[in-house]
Write a protein that holds these residues in place. Structure first.
Motif, PDB file in Angstrom:
ATOM      1  N   GLN A  34       5.534 -33.597  26.728  1.00 12.38           N
ATOM      2  CA  GLN A  34       5.057 -34.964  26.906  1.00 12.38           C
ATOM      3  C   GLN A  34       4.347 -35.468  25.651  1.00 12.38           C
ATOM      4  N   LEU A  75      12.286 -31.675  29.241  1.00 11.35           N
ATOM      5  CA  LEU A  75      11.163 -31.933  30.146  1.00 11.35           C
ATOM      6  C   LEU A  75      11.625 -31.938  31.596  1.00 11.35           C
ATOM      7  N   GLN A 123      13.341 -35.274  26.526  1.00 13.10           N
ATOM      8  CA  GLN A 123      13.353 -35.733  27.911  1.00 13.10           C
ATOM      9  C   GLN A 123      14.198 -34.809  28.784  1.00 13.10           C
TER      10      GLN A 123
END
Length: 343
Positions: free
Chosen positions: A156, A82, A79
């Motif tokens: 993702q 990302l 995360q």
């Protein structure tokens, strides 16, 4: 006088030796046999099936818990990565939009118009180099945009995989919990326990592998409570209990055919100072209440499989559950001692 004194002295020594032997025997009966009787009571009262079910469920639960925690850590790292990739792509999009807007307002200069408007060959070369540089910059920006988009899509997908892993591990945790509850119900227990824990200190955790799992261990350490052995993890938990003041009589290793005692992965802590007595009450019961709370509070740190105390059993996935009356004796019903098993 000398011939008379020697036999008397010999008789005195013999009597002293006899008294010493009798005293040792009494101490063995008083403090050695309770552990043996405890093992026999547990074995004779059908707890083997429960222990086997707990062993299987505990191993399943610990493996699922560790994998769940590791997956959550991996997801968190993904995360963060990302967010960094998305921030870089957003900045790049703004840069591309600024260049595109400028080109729209002024018209993009090509090599032909640069040649026509050049006043000299050197000017033409300078303009051509500038046009080429602009084209390369635009191409690199678009290429990086495509790369970022691909990396974001891959991140993702990995996050989605981690979420799927976590969902599967949660199911494993639930299965382990149900397995314990079914095993308890089979012996007439399973109802929610009413144990009120005491506030407990944080103990030093036992060593773990780099991935968070517990290392495989065997009975390699001397048991300070018997002539047997303990696993390093059980010895660590016992030592931590001693450090925090739980120093009353305890017995850990003992021979047997099932359970954790024969493999050095369990200890029984008596509530009374000198041994396994009757049903604990008053100060003795509070001592074991605090000890049970200590082991439960540090369950993850110690790798606790389960704790049994006063006809109740604590398991990581279920909390305290009624253990049910085994045979009505303080040892069989665990009302005079706390039992601790580790993985």
């Amino acid at each position: 006088m000398l011939t008379t004194a020697l036999p008397r002295r010999g008789v005195a020594l013999f009597v002293a030796a006899l008294l010493s032997t009798v005293l040792s025997t009494l101490l063995l009966v008083l403090f050695g046999l309770p552990g043996q009787a405890l093992a026999q009571e547990e074995e004779d009262n059908g707890t083997q099936s429960l222990r086997e079910a707990l062993d299987e469920a505990a191993e399943k639960y610990e493996a699922a818990r560790v994998e769940l925690e590791e997956s959550e850590k991996r997801e968190l790292r993904l995360q963060v990565q990302l967010e960094e990739l998305e921030a870089e792509r957003d900045d790049l999009v703004q840069e591309i939009q600024v260049v595109a807007a400028a080109a729209y307002r002024t018209g993009r200069v090509g090599t032909v118009s640069a040649l026509i408007n050049a006043s000299s060959p050197s000017t033409f070369l300078e303009r051509a180099a500038a046009v080429d540089m602009i084209a390369k910059r635009d191409a690199e920006a678009l290429k990086r945009f495509d790369e970022l988009s691909a990396e974001i899509e891959a991140q993702q997908a990995q996050i989605a995989e981690e979420i799927a892993i976590q969902e599967a591990e949660v199911e494993e945790l639930e299965d382990a919990k149900n397995q314990v509850e079914e095993a308890l119900q089979a012996i007439g227990g399973g109802a929610t326990g009413d144990f009120e824990p005491f506030e407990s200190p944080d103990a030093e955790p036992a060593p773990r592998n780099a991935d968070g799992s517990l290392p495989s261990e065997s009975c390699t350490e001397d048991d300070p409570t018997t002539t047997g052995c303990l696993t390093p993890r059980m010895l660590h938990a016992w030592n931590e209990a001693q450090i925090f003041g739980f120093t009353r009589f305890s017995s850990c290793y003992r021979a047997g055919t099932f359970g954790e005692h024969p493999i050095g992965a369990a200890c029984d802590h008596a509530c009374s100072p000198n041994g396994f007595g009757g049903v604990a009450s008053g100060n003795d019961k509070e001592y074991c209440d605090r000890l049970a709370s200590f082991y439960v509070h540090n369950a993850t740190a110690f790798g606790v499989k389960y704790v049994i105390w006063f006809r109740q059993i604590w398991f990581p996935g279920t909390g305290w559950r009624a253990y049910g009356q085994v045979d009505g004796t303080p040892s069989g019903d665990h009302t005079n001692h706390v039992h601790i098993s580790v993985l």
